[in-house]
Motif scaffolding. Structure first.
Motif, PDB file in Angstrom:
ATOM      1  N   SER C  48       0.835  -1.341  -0.035  1.00 24.42           N
ATOM      2  CA  SER C  48      -0.110   0.074   0.005  1.00 24.42           C
ATOM      3  C   SER C  48       0.717   1.344  -0.086  1.00 24.42           C
ATOM      4  O   SER C  48       1.878   1.468   0.675  1.00 24.42           O
ATOM      5  N   MET C  49       0.341   2.031  -0.600  1.00 25.71           N
ATOM      6  CA  MET C  49       1.109   3.365  -0.959  1.00 25.71           C
ATOM      7  C   MET C  49       0.375   4.388  -0.217  1.00 25.71           C
ATOM      8  O   MET C  49      -0.744   4.613   0.088  1.00 25.71           O
ATOM      9  N   SER C  50       1.401   5.173   0.601  1.00 28.84           N
ATOM     10  CA  SER C  50       0.769   6.369   1.537  1.00 28.84           C
ATOM     11  C   SER C  50       1.357   7.658   0.791  1.00 28.84           C
ATOM     12  O   SER C  50       2.377   7.928   0.643  1.00 28.84           O
ATOM     13  N   GLU C  51       0.553   8.396   0.334  1.00 24.07           N
ATOM     14  CA  GLU C  51       0.813   9.541  -0.506  1.00 24.07           C
ATOM     15  C   GLU C  51      -0.140  10.831   0.295  1.00 24.07           C
ATOM     16  O   GLU C  51      -0.883  10.628   1.021  1.00 24.07           O
ATOM     17  N   SER C  52       0.655  11.950   0.463  1.00 20.56           N
ATOM     18  CA  SER C  52      -0.011  13.156   1.140  1.00 20.56           C
ATOM     19  C   SER C  52      -0.974  13.627   0.225  1.00 20.56           C
ATOM     20  O   SER C  52      -0.746  14.185  -0.980  1.00 20.56           O
ATOM     21  N   VAL C  53      -2.348  13.676   0.704  1.00 18.47           N
ATOM     22  CA  VAL C  53      -3.363  14.416  -0.192  1.00 18.47           C
ATOM     23  C   VAL C  53      -3.970  15.246   0.643  1.00 18.47           C
ATOM     24  O   VAL C  53      -3.960  15.321   1.924  1.00 18.47           O
ATOM     25  N   PHE C  54      -4.693  16.497  -0.144  1.00 17.15           N
ATOM     26  CA  PHE C  54      -5.354  17.208   0.649  1.00 17.15           C
ATOM     27  C   PHE C  54      -6.754  16.628   1.206  1.00 17.15           C
ATOM     28  O   PHE C  54      -7.629  16.057   0.435  1.00 17.15           O
ATOM     29  N   ALA C  55      -7.156  16.747   2.707  1.00 17.43           N
ATOM     30  CA  ALA C  55      -8.382  16.242   3.035  1.00 17.43           C
ATOM     31  C   ALA C  55      -9.251  17.107   2.322  1.00 17.43           C
ATOM     32  O   ALA C  55      -9.105  18.023   2.190  1.00 17.43           O
ATOM     33  N   ASP C  56     -10.710  16.518   2.361  1.00 19.58           N
ATOM     34  CA  ASP C  56     -11.746  17.404   1.955  1.00 19.58           C
ATOM     35  C   ASP C  56     -11.950  18.657   2.636  1.00 19.58           C
ATOM     36  O   ASP C  56     -12.490  19.628   2.219  1.00 19.58           O
ATOM     37  N   ASN C  57     -11.555  18.495   4.115  1.00 14.88           N
ATOM     38  CA  ASN C  57     -11.834  19.516   4.725  1.00 14.88           C
ATOM     39  C   ASN C  57     -10.653  20.779   5.040  1.00 14.88           C
ATOM     40  O   ASN C  57     -10.427  21.542   5.715  1.00 14.88           O
ATOM     41  N   ALA C  58      -9.397  20.430   4.016  1.00 13.21           N
ATOM     42  CA  ALA C  58      -8.498  21.192   4.280  1.00 13.21           C
ATOM     43  C   ALA C  58      -8.907  22.735   4.191  1.00 13.21           C
ATOM     44  O   ALA C  58      -9.367  23.170   3.191  1.00 13.21           O
ATOM     45  N   LYS C  59      -8.013  23.462   5.013  1.00 12.67           N
ATOM     46  CA  LYS C  59      -8.413  24.992   4.849  1.00 12.67           C
ATOM     47  C   LYS C  59      -7.106  25.651   4.174  1.00 12.67           C
ATOM     48  O   LYS C  59      -6.077  25.269   4.309  1.00 12.67           O
ATOM     49  N   LYS C  60      -7.589  26.759   3.438  1.00 14.23           N
ATOM     50  CA  LYS C  60      -6.523  27.661   2.890  1.00 14.23           C
ATOM     51  C   LYS C  60      -5.909  28.646   3.965  1.00 14.23           C
ATOM     52  O   LYS C  60      -6.850  29.020   4.865  1.00 14.23           O
ATOM     53  N   GLY C  61      -4.870  29.110   4.047  1.00 14.13           N
ATOM     54  CA  GLY C  61      -4.424  30.169   4.988  1.00 14.13           C
ATOM     55  C   GLY C  61      -3.450  29.559   5.891  1.00 14.13           C
ATOM     56  O   GLY C  61      -3.319  28.634   6.342  1.00 14.13           O
ATOM     57  N   GLY C  62      -2.807  30.653   6.633  1.00 13.43           N
ATOM     58  CA  GLY C  62      -2.094  30.185   7.922  1.00 13.43           C
ATOM     59  C   GLY C  62      -0.600  30.393   7.599  1.00 13.43           C
ATOM     60  O   GLY C  62      -0.082  30.548   6.353  1.00 13.43           O
ATOM     61  N   ASN C  63       0.200  30.577   8.582  1.00 13.03           N
ATOM     62  CA  ASN C  63       1.504  31.052   8.671  1.00 13.03           C
ATOM     63  C   ASN C  63       2.102  29.870   9.448  1.00 13.03           C
ATOM     64  O   ASN C  63       1.975  29.619  10.422  1.00 13.03           O
ATOM     65  N   PHE C  64       3.151  28.926   8.630  1.00 15.94           N
ATOM     66  CA  PHE C  64       3.525  27.874   9.488  1.00 15.94           C
ATOM     67  C   PHE C  64       5.187  28.229   9.689  1.00 15.94           C
ATOM     68  O   PHE C  64       5.904  28.675   8.984  1.00 15.94           O
ATOM     69  N   ARG C  65       5.088  28.034  11.011  1.00 17.80           N
ATOM     70  CA  ARG C  65       6.581  28.863  11.508  1.00 17.80           C
ATOM     71  C   ARG C  65       7.628  27.494  11.900  1.00 17.80           C
ATOM     72  O   ARG C  65       7.145  26.660  12.777  1.00 17.80           O
ATOM     73  N   GLU C 546      14.562  16.581   4.875  1.00 14.99           N
ATOM     74  CA  GLU C 546      14.225  17.284   3.718  1.00 14.99           C
ATOM     75  C   GLU C 546      12.699  17.872   3.872  1.00 14.99           C
ATOM     76  O   GLU C 546      11.945  16.928   4.409  1.00 14.99           O
ATOM     77  N   HIS C 547      12.635  19.102   3.848  1.00 12.30           N
ATOM     78  CA  HIS C 547      11.376  19.698   4.049  1.00 12.30           C
ATOM     79  C   HIS C 547      10.663  19.829   2.523  1.00 12.30           C
ATOM     80  O   HIS C 547      11.336  20.202   1.518  1.00 12.30           O
ATOM     81  N   ASP C 548       9.211  19.535   2.416  1.00 14.66           N
ATOM     82  CA  ASP C 548       8.337  19.701   1.403  1.00 14.66           C
ATOM     83  C   ASP C 548       7.041  20.073   1.821  1.00 14.66           C
ATOM     84  O   ASP C 548       6.443  19.066   2.277  1.00 14.66           O
ATOM     85  N   PHE C 549       6.727  21.292   1.972  1.00 15.65           N
ATOM     86  CA  PHE C 549       5.543  21.747   3.028  1.00 15.65           C
ATOM     87  C   PHE C 549       4.190  22.042   1.695  1.00 15.65           C
ATOM     88  O   PHE C 549       3.473  22.544   2.180  1.00 15.65           O
ATOM     89  N   ASN C 550       4.427  21.421   0.468  1.00 13.07           N
ATOM     90  CA  ASN C 550       3.526  21.970  -0.596  1.00 13.07           C
ATOM     91  C   ASN C 550       2.005  21.494  -0.150  1.00 13.07           C
ATOM     92  O   ASN C 550       1.180  21.973  -0.379  1.00 13.07           O
ATOM     93  N   LYS C 551       1.895  20.512   0.489  1.00 15.03           N
ATOM     94  CA  LYS C 551       0.555  19.626   0.769  1.00 15.03           C
ATOM     95  C   LYS C 551       0.251  20.198   2.247  1.00 15.03           C
ATOM     96  O   LYS C 551      -0.746  19.624   2.653  1.00 15.03           O
ATOM     97  N   VAL C 552       1.006  20.965   3.176  1.00 14.60           N
ATOM     98  CA  VAL C 552       0.759  21.196   4.431  1.00 14.60           C
ATOM     99  C   VAL C 552      -0.328  22.166   4.404  1.00 14.60           C
ATOM    100  O   VAL C 552      -0.472  23.145   3.757  1.00 14.60           O
ATOM    101  N   TRP C 553      -1.251  21.897   5.513  1.00 12.83           N
ATOM    102  CA  TRP C 553      -2.404  23.127   5.677  1.00 12.83           C
ATOM    103  C   TRP C 553      -2.573  22.971   7.429  1.00 12.83           C
ATOM    104  O   TRP C 553      -2.099  21.962   8.035  1.00 12.83           O
ATOM    105  N   ILE C 554      -3.145  24.298   7.701  1.00 13.07           N
ATOM    106  CA  ILE C 554      -3.212  24.426   9.216  1.00 13.07           C
ATOM    107  C   ILE C 554      -4.811  24.514   9.521  1.00 13.07           C
ATOM    108  O   ILE C 554      -5.562  25.256   8.872  1.00 13.07           O
TER     109      ILE C 554
END
Lengths: 310, 286, 556
Positions: C48-65, C546-554
């Motif tokens: 089984s593959m685990s890929e980061s995907v945006f959940a349906d309730n993912a919100k736009k916005g925020g400052n990731f520190r 390694e950092h890749d925050f393209n799919k991160v949401w707050i």
């Protein structure tokens, strides 16, 4: 008076000169080690040779020193090895941060310690005097790093009233200034208070004060019009000299709370062999210390009528 | 004969302490820690450097028998034992460093104060240059250059403290060299060395002793700060400042690791401060 | 879209999986390297593959520190540490990116193919990728970057990673000692433009790890008009833009304004990297007062502390990062193999793991090949033997014990703790080991030359890569001075074997040689840790940080 100032200034300049020579010799006499520090441990002999030639390190020591000193006075401090930007870009920012911290610290500490010193010195041996003196001795026994640890534990981790680090990420935040200032004030006020107390007690024991009291002058008038003026001469110099203490204390506090100040910069530069940054920071620190000493000397001579009118 | 008089002076000095309550309290605290340092091997339940069982709280039992009265640190070493042996470290290096600083400072001060003139100007200038550095800045520069070890710390302390001592001794010497017994000795034909060390120095002991106690407190704090900044005595030497530095990152969960060494160092410095204060009180009363 | 031809070797792999000769994991890795698309490969194995995907309730916005050292970023090809690369990776992207599962994923490439002899690689660029200055991403960008990496004047470490694209030429000048001055340059025709979206690489020897090389943190692709200072003109293909960087203080990234990121808009408004220095207690305090959401790394000795914070989640990853207490065989007393063996025999690696790293890793066996490496071969378990150690020391001329010094870096603290744990262990054999803790970066002045030191080695996907870098005679990072022709011969042999199982037979011999020669004491492999505030979603810890925050949401 002018003669005094001129003489002192001359000595100050001479001191700075000697310090700069010692610093330069200690850090830049061995050109191999400078090349290694700047280019890093992985550099080859060839790269180092190339760099040394390109940056004028093959010239004789005296010429290098004069060129460095000349640049230094023009404000060109070279480039930081660790940050890879001109030293002056980082130095003045950090220095102003430390000045803010210093202002906050002194702004509270001076009035507080003078007040306590006066109160305890006014009635030497009284209960109030004993209590204040005891508090002062205890607080000057707790090193800054220990009180930083204690205060953090209480205000950051238990009560959660104050932020744990003071890096001012989102712009200036006065809350982040509180803990560092508290630690410095906590340690420093005791010394000034006790010096003020000693001076006050000495003045209160003099003939003319006792005469004034016996004459029937109201007590508060005695204090404000006569005693204070003389009692505060010595503390004035002490306070100026506390700036010297502050430059040391600030290193520990800035390190403990990650405050982006001058002290933390000097520490980091020393630990990482950042030659030009160390030189610049040290010269600035020494300059500040010497300057305050000068002002203290001149101020004392001016304020002390025995010296001023001699 | 000289020895007897010195012995008498010291003895009467000790008896003097009883005149001030403050000095008594200070002396008791200092003697307590001295006692701990001398009898460390008897008092400490464990070896300060062996790693036993990491991160135990205070008053927990050691599965192999015995108790960790103050808990263990990150690497499993008993904190109580480390504090006890840490006393040895502190009470070895601090007095040694202070003594060396005094040695240098006294010689400089006596020479400068006695001879005056160019010698004095030169010595004063040198010490002013050194004193123009903020203290910790000087320490950091020295340690960062020559490395951190016991010997280097003593060297750094000597270098940084001698000028201050020089100033005090110089001032006292200049004051005392005009006394009658000094001129008497000079007339007798004693050489300069004799006059400085036998006539002047013993008479300056009052303020010097007061200063010594105070200064040793500063030195202890300095050693602690250097340990805290990571430039102190190398591990696994039990060093209170180093212990506090290591313990900081676990403060959230195990505050005891940092608190106990903090109490230790604060109390020792407090003892010295009280002693110094009390002695000054006594000398002022004289 | 080009047809994805199955490489001939893949068919062989499929057969091996069915017969049980190759593990499914190894099949995944190999087939992906050979160009198979990841979903297809996963499908073939049934894993089984685990890929980061945006959940349906993912919100736009925020400052990731994020707390991390902020270093200068003028030339991406010259990055020495991964810190500036992490910041840059959100603005400029690599051709290939290593996932947390150790598989190479195409990023700016769409796919790649390798010839049967593994000497010709065809890189198919992703289409419809737009630079932030409006340019279209085309083959000329890739060729510009690769040529830059291979050019000796650039001085990039990528040259040695892509060494099979280069050869040495006579410069016509002479060295100081009279020998001819050679220079390593790209082979003519090694990098060829096939068309607007295809580049061909021609190697001078078979190399299966080309995609892995292209995923290195120094392989971020800059625009073809790059003039030398990235931070002043940060043109990129990524989902974020570099808004501000202040070395030693902070770096600010904002979501790309033109909305033209090929992977779809990122959800975060902003990422702020803050430099809190090297003091780990500061990080802890910052987490507790909600001044940061994430940090580069959490040291193992603080894991317990972080576990007590209710709004923080601890992340972990198994890795092949390790610390080796290596002895330089050309310097006394370590030139005597009996002394080295005595030291190794006096240490119980498991105990050192407990004391030095709080049991948050796995035991290692003094030969630098990790169980997570595909070609790992198990050896009999090592055990501590004090009597034998003492006997060996006596034979070597130290019947009353020996005084040794080990150098190590003051931070991260686990290195110091490990050395202290080792010192505590070897005392029983009469070895008085003094730990010389070197503050700041001063250990790195001596790491290569010190007789006895603890050096950290970062995670690498293949065991033979490390052996090649560190233990081959004369290798640039050979800090032990180890020179064993038999070892070199076996290593050469191992590097030509593509099949991991076959290779592990040779690697077994290599491991045994290193253990017997006691070149190092390697107590454990580290687990990597970090901590994230629970309101931040989709943050995964990469074994090489390694950092890749393209799919991160707050979830504010």
């Amino acid at each position: 008076m002018i003669q005094l100032i001129a003489k002192r200034l001359g000595i100050m300049v001479l001191t700075m000169l000697v310090v700069s020579i010692i610093l330069f010799l200690a850090l830049e006499l061995n050109i191999e080690s400078v090349a290694i520090k700047v280019l890093g441990p992985y550099s080859s002999d060839e790269q180092r040779q190339f760099w040394l030639e390109a940056n004028g390190y093959t010239r004789p020591v005296l010429e290098r020193y004069l060129s460095w000193a000349g640049n230094f006075m023009m404000g060109d401090f070279g480039e930081s090895v660790r940050f890879r930007v001109p030293v002056s870009d980082i130095l003045w920012d950090r220095l102003s941060n430390t000045l803010i911290l210093a202002a906050a610290t002194f702004g509270i500490m001076i009035p507080l310690s003078i007040l306590l010193g006066i109160l305890s010195g006014m009635k030497e041996g009284s209960f109030l005097d004993r209590v204040i003196s005891l508090i002062c001795i205890i607080t000057t026994s707790i090193p800054e790093f220990a009180s930083a640890v204690f205060l953090s534990a209480i205000f950051v981790f238990s009560l959660k009233w104050l932020p744990g680090t003071s890096s001012m990420l989102m712009g200036f935040d006065v809350m982040q200034l509180i803990l560092p200032a508290m630690v410095l004030i906590g340690y420093g006020f005791g010394y000034v208070a006790r010096m003020t107390r000693a001076s006050m007690a000495e003045v209160m024991a003099t003939h003319y004060i006792r005469t004034a009291v016996l004459k029937g002058l109201p007590y508060h008038k005695v204090i404000f019009k006569h005693a204070l003026r003389n009692a505060l001469i010595a503390p004035f110099t002490i306070i100026m000299l506390q700036i010297n203490w502050l430059l040391s204390g600030v290193i520990v506090v800035e390190y403990a709370f990650a405050y982006k100040g001058f002290g933390a910069l000097l520490l980091e530069a020393s630990l990482n062999n950042d030659v030009y940054l160390i030189e610049a920071c040290t010269m600035v620190a020494v300059c500040a210390a010497v300057l305050t000493q000068l002002i203290a000397d001149i101020g004392y001579s001016y304020l002390n009528p025995r010296i001023r009118f001699s | 004969m000289k020895n007897a008089s010195i012995f008498l002076k010291v003895f009467s000095g000790i008896a003097l302490i009883r005149e001030s309550r403050v000095a008594m309290v200070g002396a008791i605290i200092c003697l307590f820690w001295l006692f701990v340092a001398v009898f460390a091997s008897v008092l400490a339940p464990y070896d300060p450097v062996s790693t036993i069982l990491p991160m135990q709280g205070p008053m927990t039992d050691n599965p192999a028998g015995g108790t960790f009265w103050l808990g263990t640190d990150l690497l499993g070493r008993d904190i109580l034992s480390r504090i006890i042996y840490g006393t040895q470290t502190v009470l070895l290096y601090a007095p040694l460093a202070t003594f060396c600083a005094y040695l240098v400072g006294i010689v400089m001060g006596l020479v400068g104060g006695y001879y005056g003139g160019k010698v004095d100007t030169a010595l004063s200038f040198i010490s002013n240059v050194i004193l123009s550095f903020p203290v910790l800045v000087l320490y950091i520069l020295i340690i960062a250059t020559i490395g951190a070890s016991g010997v280097n710390i003593i060297l750094a302390v000597t270098f940084a403290s001698a000028p201050g001592i020089f100033r005090i001794v110089r001032g006292l010497t200049m004051d005392l060299r005009n006394r009658e017994y000094v001129s008497a000795a000079q007339t007798r034909g004693e050489n300069a060395l004799w006059v400085m060390f036998v006539e002047i120095l013993p008479n300056a002991r009052g303020p010097l002793i007061v200063d010594a106690c105070l200064r040793m407190g500063y030195v202890i704090i300095t050693i602690g700060v250097l340990g805290f900044l990571g430039m102190g005595l190398p591990p696994p030497t039990p060093d209170w400042g180093g212990m506090i530095s290591e313990a900081r990152k676990l403060f959230l969960v195990f505050p005891h690791m940092a608190v106990f060494p903090c109490i230790a160092i604060s109390s020792l410095v407090l003892g010295l401060n009280l002693l110094s204060d009390g002695l000054r009180e006594i000398s002022l009363r004289d | 879209m080009k047809k994805n031809n199955k490489h001939r070797y893949v068919k062989q792999l499929e057969g091996e999986v069915k017969s049980g000769q190759t593990s499914r994991r190894e099949f995944l890795r190999k087939s992906v390297l050979l160009g198979m698309s990841i979903p297809v490969a996963y499908g073939l194995t049934g894993l089984s593959m685990s890929e980061s995907v945006f959940a349906d309730n993912a919100k736009k916005g925020g400052n990731f520190r994020v707390s991390m050292r902020v270093q200068e970023m003028s030339d991406p090809a010259l990055f020495e540490w991964s810190y500036p690369s992490n910041v840059a990776r959100h603005v400029i992207e690599p051709l290939v990116q290593m996932g947390n599962d150790g598989l190479a994923r195409p990023k700016l490439l769409e796919s790649w193919q390798a010839s049967d002899d593994l000497k010709t690689w065809t890189l198919n660029l992703r289409q419809n990728v737009t630079w932030s200055n409006g340019d279209e991403f085309i083959a000329d960008d890739v060729i510009f970057n690769i040529n830059r990496w291979l050019d000796p004047k650039t001085g990039s470490s990528m040259q040695s990673q892509l060494i099979s694209l280069t050869h040495e030429v006579d410069t016509g000048e002479k060295n100081d000692d009279g020998s001819t001055k050679m220079s390593r340059v790209a082979m003519p025709g090694a990098v060829k433009r096939i068309d607007k979206h295809t580049v061909q690489l021609t190697l001078n020897k078979a190399d299966i790890a080309i995609p892995e090389a292209l995923s290195s943190f120094t392989a971020l692709i800059v625009n073809r008009n790059f003039t030398g200072d990235f931070s002043s003109n940060p043109v990129g293909t990524g989902a974020f833009e570099l808004v501000n960087i202040e070395v030693g203080v902070s770096a600010i990234l904002k979501r790309r304004a033109d909305g033209l990121y090929w992977g779809g808009d990122a959800l975060l408004d902003q990422i702020t990297y803050v430099d809190l220095g090297d003091d780990t207690s500061v990080d802890l305090a910052a987490y507790v007062s909600d001044q940061i959401d994430y940090s580069y790394q959490v040291s193992a000795d603080q894991v317990q502390a972080y576990e007590t914070i209710p709004f923080i989640e601890l992340l972990s990853a198994k890795s092949a990062t390790t610390g080796i207490a290596r002895m330089n065989v050309t310097q006394k007393p370590f030139d005597d193999v009996r002394v080295r063996r005595a030291v190794a025999l006096a240490v119980d690696n498991e105990r050192v793991l407990t004391i030095g790293y709080q049991d948050l890793g796995s035991i290692a066996e003094n030969h630098h090949v990790s169980p997570i490496h595909p070609e790992y071969a198990p050896l009999p378990k090592l055990s501590r033997n004090i009597d034998k150690a003492k006997a060996l020391l006596a034979q070597a001329g130290y019947p009353n014990g020996i005084d040794l010094v080990i150098d190590c870096s003051a931070s991260p603290s686990w290195q110091t703790n490990t050395c202290l744990a080792i010192a505590d262990q070897v005392r029983a054999a009469g070895i008085n080991l003094r730990v010389n803790i070197m503050p700041g970066g001063s250990y790195w002045d001596v790491w290569n030359t010190t007789p006895f030191g603890l050096t950290e080695w970062n995670h690498r996907p293949l065991g033979v890569q490390v052996l090649n870098l560190a233990y081959r005679t004369g290798a640039p990072w050979n800090e032990t001075g180890y020179a064993n022709p038999e070892f070199d011969r076996l290593l050469d042999q191992a590097l030509t074997i593509l099949d991991a199982k076959e290779r592990s037979k040779v690697v077994l011999k290599l491991e045994k040689i290193l253990q017997d020669d006691a070149v190092m004491v390697q107590p454990f492999w580290l687990n990597s840790y970090s901590a994230v505030n629970k309101r931040v979603k989709n943050v995964v810890l990469h074994p090489s940080f390694e950092h890749d925050f393209n799919k991160v949401w707050i979830d504010a």
